[in-house]
Enzyme design. Structure first.
Site, short mmCIF file in Angstrom:
data_model
loop_
_atom_site.label_atom_id
_atom_site.label_comp_id
_atom_site.label_asym_id
_atom_site.label_seq_id
_atom_site.Cartn_x
_atom_site.Cartn_y
_atom_site.Cartn_z
NE ARG A 168 -2.20 -1.29 3.45
CZ ARG A 168 -2.54 -1.42 4.59
NH1 ARG A 168 -3.67 -1.22 5.00
NH2 ARG A 168 -1.93 -1.79 5.88
CG ASN A 202 -3.80 -4.92 2.86
OD1 ASN A 202 -2.97 -4.56 1.75
ND2 ASN A 202 -3.11 -4.60 3.97
#
Length: 94
Positions: free
Chosen positions: A21, A39
């Site tokens: 991320r 996620n």
């Protein structure tokens, strides 16, 4: 928003727990793309990129490589109409 595109992306493989991320956020911000990354509960990473198609393609290429420690198995891309997320990119949490 002439020339603007949107890509909804799902990345699978070993992509959680490897700073994917943060890696994606850094890439998107460097390319001045709008959108977000998060996620998913099933172990994948989901992202939306908005901006110039060329810049999105560069971000997708980076996602196919991933950060060190990642093992990208697949990157699914769904091209969509832009929704105005240009200029801001964020990490989303559940």
């Amino acid at each position: 928003m002439s020339g603007q595109c949107r890509a909804h992306v799902i990345v699978s493989g070993r992509v959680q727990g490897v700073f994917f991320r943060a890696f994606t956020e850094d890439i998107a911000r460097s390319l001045k793309l709008g959108g977000w990354v998060r996620n998913t509960p099933d172990g994948r990473v989901e992202a939306v990129f908005e901006g110039r198609r060329e810049d999105i393609e560069n971000a997708l290429q980076s996602c196919r490589q991933g950060p060190s420690g990642a093992r990208v198995e697949d990157v699914q891309v769904d091209w969509q109409e832009p929704r105005g997320e240009r200029g801001s990119f964020s990490v989303r949490y559940f």
